[in-house]
Design an enzyme around this catalytic site. Structure first.
Site, PDB file in Angstrom:
ATOM      1  CE1 TYR A 101      -1.914 -13.476  -0.609  1.00 19.67           C
ATOM      2  CE2 TYR A 101      -0.505 -12.596   1.109  1.00 19.67           C
ATOM      3  CZ  TYR A 101      -0.652 -13.262  -0.091  1.00 19.67           C
ATOM      4  OH  TYR A 101       0.449 -13.714  -0.770  1.00 19.67           O
ATOM      5  CG  ASP A 143       5.293 -18.510  -3.878  1.00 26.01           C
ATOM      6  OD1 ASP A 143       6.410 -19.017  -4.106  1.00 26.01           O
ATOM      7  OD2 ASP A 143       4.536 -18.113  -4.780  1.00 26.01           O
ATOM      8  CG  ASP A 153     -11.635  -2.591   4.410  1.00 23.35           C
ATOM      9  OD1 ASP A 153     -12.616  -1.950   4.838  1.00 23.35           O
ATOM     10  OD2 ASP A 153     -11.750  -3.557   3.634  1.00 23.35           O
ATOM     11  CB  THR A 172     -13.345 -11.364   3.673  1.00 18.99           C
ATOM     12  OG1 THR A 172     -13.066 -10.433   4.722  1.00 18.99           O
ATOM     13  CG2 THR A 172     -14.486 -12.267   4.112  1.00 18.99           C
ATOM     14  CD  GLU A 222      -3.610 -10.337   5.888  1.00 19.83           C
ATOM     15  OE1 GLU A 222      -3.023  -9.219   5.771  1.00 19.83           O
ATOM     16  OE2 GLU A 222      -4.791 -10.517   5.566  1.00 19.83           O
TER      17      GLU A 222
END
Length: 430
Positions: free
Chosen positions: A294, A281, A158, A292, A252
Site C-alpha cells: 500500500y 484521507d 502474500d 512495496t 503496515e
C-alpha cells in the site's frame, strides 16, 4: 564440541537463560542464525572487520554504540536441534491447492515431523493412513501455537504468509513460502520444487530474510497515559483487555477516516514528541516489507526488507508539502485523534482487525523484537529484485531503438557543423 552442541548444552543447563536468549533473538529455540559470523567469509561491517569507534583525534562513540552493518549474505538458517513439528497453512477456498497441500503434508510426515493443520482443511483430502496419526488440528481463533511449532510451510500468496505471521505474536519459526497466490511478492518458492526446497530447509542449506514487524498497541483514553513502556509488552506482560489491544503486523498499519465524510485529522508523535497533524484521507505506518504494498501505491520509496526503518506515508494529504518520510527502526510512533477533529479515525493492521480510534485513545507503534524469518530461494537481494521485476514489472519499458548508420553520420555532421559555428563566432569576437 560443535557450535550447536555448545548452544544445546547451555540451554539445557540453564532454562532461564534460554528463555532470555529467545526473547532477544526473536527466533525459536530450534532455529537460530549462525552464531559464528567468521564462517561467512564476508565482512559484516560497513567499516571493515574491526571498525574503529574513534571520531577524529579526541572523540569516540559512546559505550555500547556500534558501526557494524549486517551483510545480507551472512543471514543463514541454522538448526541447533532437529525440528520435530511443522505447521502447514494453505490459502482457503482454492480447490487447486488441495493437491499441493496433500503433498506437503505427506513430505513432512515422511521426514518424521508432526504436522499441525487448521481444522476443516483436510476433510476433502484422501490422505494415506500412515499420515493421519501424525496430524494435529488447531483452531486459529482459540488455540495458541507459541513454542509448539518448529517450522512453517505456506501454500498461497502474500496474504497466506501474513496470516501465518499473525498466528505468532511473539517468536516466529522459519517460514518456507510457496507461491500459489495471485501476486506472490513474498513467496519465492515454486511448488514444483517442493521436495527439494523442504529438504534444503530442514538441512539448513538456505538463506534467510528477517522481515521486521511492527508491534502496535491500542489503549483507551483512561489507560493511554498509564502505559509508559510498550516494549515490555513483548516480553510476556501483555494481556488483551477491554482497555488495550495489541497486534504484530508484517506490512503496515493504516489509519483513515473510515465511513466519515470529513478529513481524517490525527496528531503524530515520534518518541513522545509532537511532530505534526495529519489532515487527509489517512496515514500509513509501514515496515520495509510493506513499502512495496500500500505504501508504494501512496508514493513511498520501495525499501529492501533488511533495511532497519519505519516509513510514514500520508494518504491523499490536504497539503502538497506532506511527503513520505523514513525514520530509524528504533523510534516509537504514537497516533492520536486530534482534540478538535470532527470525527473519529479507524485503524487496520495488515488489512485486518479494523478498530475505531476515539478521542483520547492512542495507537503506539514500535519495531517488534520478533521479526518474520522468511526463507530465501536464491538470496535476499536476488529474491527481492526478482519480485520487483516479475510481480511489479519495475522499470519495464520498451528499449530505445539504436540509430542506423545513416542517422549516426547525420548526427556526427550536425555536431561538426555546430562546432565550426562556435569556432567562427569565437574568432569574430573582439
Amino acid at each position: 564440541m560443535s557450535e550447536c552442541d555448545s548452544v544445546e548444552k547451555s540451554t539445557e543447563s540453564n532454562s532461564s537463560a534460554r528463555e532470555s536468549q529467545s526473547e532477544h533473538d526473536g527466533v525459536p529455540q530450534r532455529a537460530r542464525l549462525p552464531l559464528n559470523r567468521k564462517r561467512q567469509g564476508k565482512s559484516t561491517s560497513l567499516y571493515g572487520k574491526n571498525p574503529d569507534s574513534k571520531l577524529g583525534p579526541k572523540a569516540a562513540l559512546s559505550q555500547g554504540a556500534t558501526l557494524l552493518v549486517q551483510d545480507p549474505s551472512a543471514q543463514k538458517l541454522q538448526w541447533c536441534k532437529t525440528p520435530l513439528t511443522a505447521l502447514v497453512i494453505r490459502k482457503p477456498g482454492d480447490f487447486n491447492i488441495n493437491q499441493p497441500y496433500k503433498r506437503a503434508i505427506e513430505l513432512l510426515v515422511e521426514r518424521h515431523l508432526r504436522v499441525f493443520v487448521e481444522e476443516g482443511t483436510v476433510d476433502s483430502l484422501c490422505l494415506p493412513e500412515h499420515c493421519k496419526p501424525k496430524l494435529t488440528f488447531f483452531n486459529s481463533e482459540k488455540d495458541t501455537l507459541t513454542d509448539k511449532i518448529d517450522f512453517i510451510v505456506t501454500l498461497g500468496g502474500d496474504g497466506t504468509l501474513i496470516h501465518a505471521s499473525s498466528l505468532f505474536q511473539g517468536s516466529v519459526p522459519p517460514i518456507l513460502a510457496f507461491n500459489l497466490g495471485s501476486l506472490g511478492f513474498l513467496t519465492p518458492f515454486d511448488v514444483e520444487s517442493m521436495p527439494e526446497a523442504i529438504d534444503k530447509a530442514l538441512a539448513g542449506e538456505v538463506g534467510l530474510t528477517l522481515r521486521s514487524r511492527l508491534k502496535c498497541v491500542i489503549s483507551t483514553k483512561d489507560y493511554s497515559d498509564q502505559l509508559h513502556d510498550i516494549k515490555s509488552l513483548e516480553n510476556g506482560f501483555f494481556r488483551k483487555s477491554d482497555s488495550q489491544a495489541s497486534y504484530s503486523v508484517v506490512n503496515e498499519v493504516v489509519i483513515d477516516r473510515g465511513p466519515h465524510p470529513y478529513l481524517c485529522h490525527i496528531d503524530l508523535y515520534v518518541d513522545r514528541r509532537y511532530v505534526t497533524s495529519v489532515q487527509g484521507d489517512g496515514i500509513i505506518i509501514s515496515t520495509p516489507t510493506g513499502s512495496t504494498a500500500y505504501a508504494a501505491a501512496a508514493g513511498a520509496s520501495m525499501m529492501h526488507p533488511s533495511v532497519p526503518a519505519i516509513l510514514i506515508v500520508p494518504v491523499c494529504a490536504h497539503s502538497l508539502s506532506f511527503r513520505p518520510i523514513v525514520l530509524p527502526a528504533g523510534v516509537e510512533i504514537m497516533i492520536k485523534v486530534a482534540a478538535d477533529a470532527r470525527n473519529t479515525a479507524w485503524a487496520a493492521f495488515d488489512g485486518r482487525n479494523r478498530t475505531e480510534l476515539k478521542h483520547g485513545d492512542s495507537l503506539r507503534i514500535i519495531t517488534s523484537i520478533y521479526p518474520l524469518p522468511s526463507l530465501s530461494k536464491l538470496g535476499q537481494l536476488e529474491d527481492w529484485f526478482s519480485s520487483l521485476a516479475d510481480c511489479l514489472h519495475w522499470n519495464v519499458r520498451k528499449p530505445q531503438k539504436a540509430l542506423h548508420k545513416s542517422e549516426m553520420s547525420e548526427t556526427s555532421s550536425s555536431a561538426v557543423s555546430l562546432s565550426s559555428l562556435t569556432m567562427d563566432e569565437a574568432s569574430l569576437s573582439p
